[in-house]
Write a protein that holds these residues in place. Structure first.
Motif, short mmCIF file in Angstrom:
data_model
loop_
_atom_site.label_atom_id
_atom_site.label_comp_id
_atom_site.label_asym_id
_atom_site.label_seq_id
_atom_site.Cartn_x
_atom_site.Cartn_y
_atom_site.Cartn_z
N MET A 1 0.83 -1.20 0.00
CA MET A 1 0.00 0.00 0.00
C MET A 1 0.87 1.25 0.00
SD MET A 1 -3.12 1.01 -0.11
CE MET A 1 -4.09 2.49 0.18
N LYS A 2 1.94 1.24 0.82
CA LYS A 2 2.82 2.40 0.88
C LYS A 2 3.50 2.62 -0.46
CE LYS A 2 6.81 4.36 3.26
NZ LYS A 2 7.77 4.23 4.36
N LEU A 3 3.94 1.53 -1.11
CA LEU A 3 4.62 1.65 -2.40
C LEU A 3 3.67 2.26 -3.44
CD1 LEU A 3 7.06 1.18 -4.21
CD2 LEU A 3 6.23 -1.17 -4.59
N GLU A 4 2.42 1.79 -3.46
CA GLU A 4 1.45 2.34 -4.41
C GLU A 4 1.23 3.83 -4.15
OE1 GLU A 4 -2.09 0.07 -4.10
OE2 GLU A 4 -1.23 -1.74 -4.99
N ARG A 5 1.19 4.21 -2.88
CA ARG A 5 0.98 5.62 -2.54
C ARG A 5 2.17 6.45 -3.00
NH1 ARG A 5 0.51 5.05 2.51
NH2 ARG A 5 2.51 5.85 3.25
N LEU A 6 3.38 5.95 -2.81
CA LEU A 6 4.57 6.68 -3.23
C LEU A 6 4.60 6.88 -4.74
CD1 LEU A 6 7.26 4.98 -0.94
CD2 LEU A 6 6.41 7.34 -0.76
N ILE A 7 4.25 5.82 -5.48
CA ILE A 7 4.23 5.93 -6.95
C ILE A 7 3.17 6.94 -7.39
CG2 ILE A 7 3.75 4.68 -9.09
CD1 ILE A 7 4.94 2.18 -7.74
N ALA A 8 1.99 6.83 -6.78
CA ALA A 8 0.91 7.76 -7.13
C ALA A 8 1.31 9.20 -6.79
CB ALA A 8 -0.37 7.37 -6.39
N ALA A 21 1.09 19.54 2.02
CA ALA A 21 1.02 18.27 2.73
C ALA A 21 -0.41 17.94 3.12
CB ALA A 21 1.91 18.31 3.97
N ALA A 22 -1.20 18.98 3.43
CA ALA A 22 -2.60 18.75 3.80
C ALA A 22 -3.40 18.19 2.63
CB ALA A 22 -3.22 20.06 4.29
N VAL A 23 -3.15 18.73 1.42
CA VAL A 23 -3.85 18.25 0.23
C VAL A 23 -3.46 16.80 -0.06
CG1 VAL A 23 -4.04 18.50 -2.28
CG2 VAL A 23 -4.17 20.52 -0.79
N LEU A 24 -2.19 16.49 0.03
CA LEU A 24 -1.73 15.13 -0.24
C LEU A 24 -2.26 14.16 0.81
CD1 LEU A 24 1.98 15.91 -1.22
CD2 LEU A 24 0.18 15.06 -2.74
N ALA A 25 -2.29 14.58 2.06
CA ALA A 25 -2.80 13.72 3.13
C ALA A 25 -4.28 13.41 2.90
CB ALA A 25 -2.61 14.40 4.48
N ASP A 26 -5.04 14.41 2.49
CA ASP A 26 -6.46 14.20 2.21
C ASP A 26 -6.66 13.31 1.00
OD1 ASP A 26 -9.33 15.00 2.73
OD2 ASP A 26 -9.11 15.74 0.68
N GLU A 27 -5.79 13.46 -0.01
CA GLU A 27 -5.89 12.66 -1.24
C GLU A 27 -5.69 11.18 -0.96
OE1 GLU A 27 -6.03 11.70 -5.36
OE2 GLU A 27 -6.48 13.62 -4.39
#
Length: 308
Positions: A1-8, A21-27
């Motif tokens: 899951m972390k790897l997919e998030r990093l790639i995305a 960071a707030a926008v990315l955290a919400d995404e």
């Protein structure tokens, strides 16, 4: 899951100048602290992530950093983007949107403009039907609905959906009909009250989903239909019958000849020809002329108020 998030996250940053960071955290549904750690991981991996300070600050990718375009040419990328944008608008597909963002990073058109546009119109379809059917296909869940056949009979059906088609300006779904115990194709505009069930079905033989359409033998079931199209209906006839043999006349009219399977039962053909009003006249077969004449007479009775 972390790897997919990093790639995305990499593709997300490549397609936006600065994201907080707030926008990315919400995404991605994580905390801002997790985003800070992810940014550290990306920097350690060699991605040129830069930090922008200020009220509208956040994270971005260093100017001039581009992905390798060797895998796909610009024509390939623009064509894929066009199709995916259309699909994304129809299905509101987050996965398609993610693919769009990744392809945009190697697109030659920075403004997203392309010389091709595709519209998969859905005005003839219940807007909730397509997402339900696609979910049924991906999750192998049966769907139930009422279907109005070509002879106007309404029947209840249960379908194991396998594939969606868009052809002839209409959406169709292909699958195994439990009601008829065979594979069938249904036109979505005739499907009513589509319901996605929790009833799962097993995978089907892929060969069955690619069966060719029925081929009608050249016998008494098929014959030529010949009709005269007058100038006021010319554009509509060319739209409806592009494959017909055409013979233009000096008065601006057009004779069309089309090979039709069971034309005396082809209600779709009747409705098109009648829709042209006085702009179309059937010449052959004579029996079809009588059928259309009877329909016109019945319609006149409705408007004259003489029908019982």
């Amino acid at each position: 899951m972390k790897l997919e998030r990093l790639i995305a996250m990499i593709y997300k940053l490549l397609n936006h100048e600065v994201l907080s960071a707030a926008v990315l955290a919400d995404e991605y549904g994580v905390s801002q602290r997790t985003i800070y750690r992810d940014i550290d991981v990306l920097c350690a991996a060699g991605f040129p992530v830069v930090s922008v300070l200020g009220q509208h600050g956040g994270y971005g990718i260093m100017d001039g950093y581009k992905m390798d375009k060797a895998l796909l040419g610009s024509y390939d990328v623009e064509t894929l983007l066009t199709v995916l944008r259309s699909l994304s608008s129809v299905f509101e597909d987050e996965r398609a949107q993610g693919t769009i963002e990744r392809l945009q990073t190697i697109s030659a058109n920075s403004d997203g403009a392309a010389g091709l546009a595709v519209s998969l119109e859905t005005r003839r379809v219940d807007p909730e039907a397509l997402p339900k059917l696609r979910t049924g296909i991906s999750e192998r869940r049966a769907v139930r609905f009422d279907y109005v056949r070509a002879d106007n009979e309404r029947t209840a059906r249960t379908l194991e959906p396998l594939r969606l088609h868009y052809k002839h300006s209409n959406w169709y779904v292909y699958g195994f009909c439990r009601t008829r115990r065979d594979y069938r194709e249904f036109r979505l505009s005739r499907m009513l009250d589509v319901r996605l069930t929790e009833d799962r079905f097993a995978a089907h033989d892929e060969g069955l989903t690619d069966r060719p359409p029925a081929v009608y033998e050249e016998d008494e079931q098929t014959c030529d239909v010949v009709f005269r199209i007058y100038p006021e209906a010319l554009s509509g006839a060319l739209d409806q019958f592009p494959q017909a043999d055409k013979n233009f006349h000096s008065d601006g009219s057009l004779t069309m000849r089309l090979r039709i399977h069971k034309p005396l039962e082809a209600r779709w053909l009747w409705s098109i020809l009648l829709g042209f009003g006085p702009g179309a006249e059937v010449l052959q077969p004579t029996e079809l002329r009588f059928i259309l004449r009877d329909h016109l007479q019945k319609a006149l009775l409705l408007y004259d108020g003489k029908k019982d």
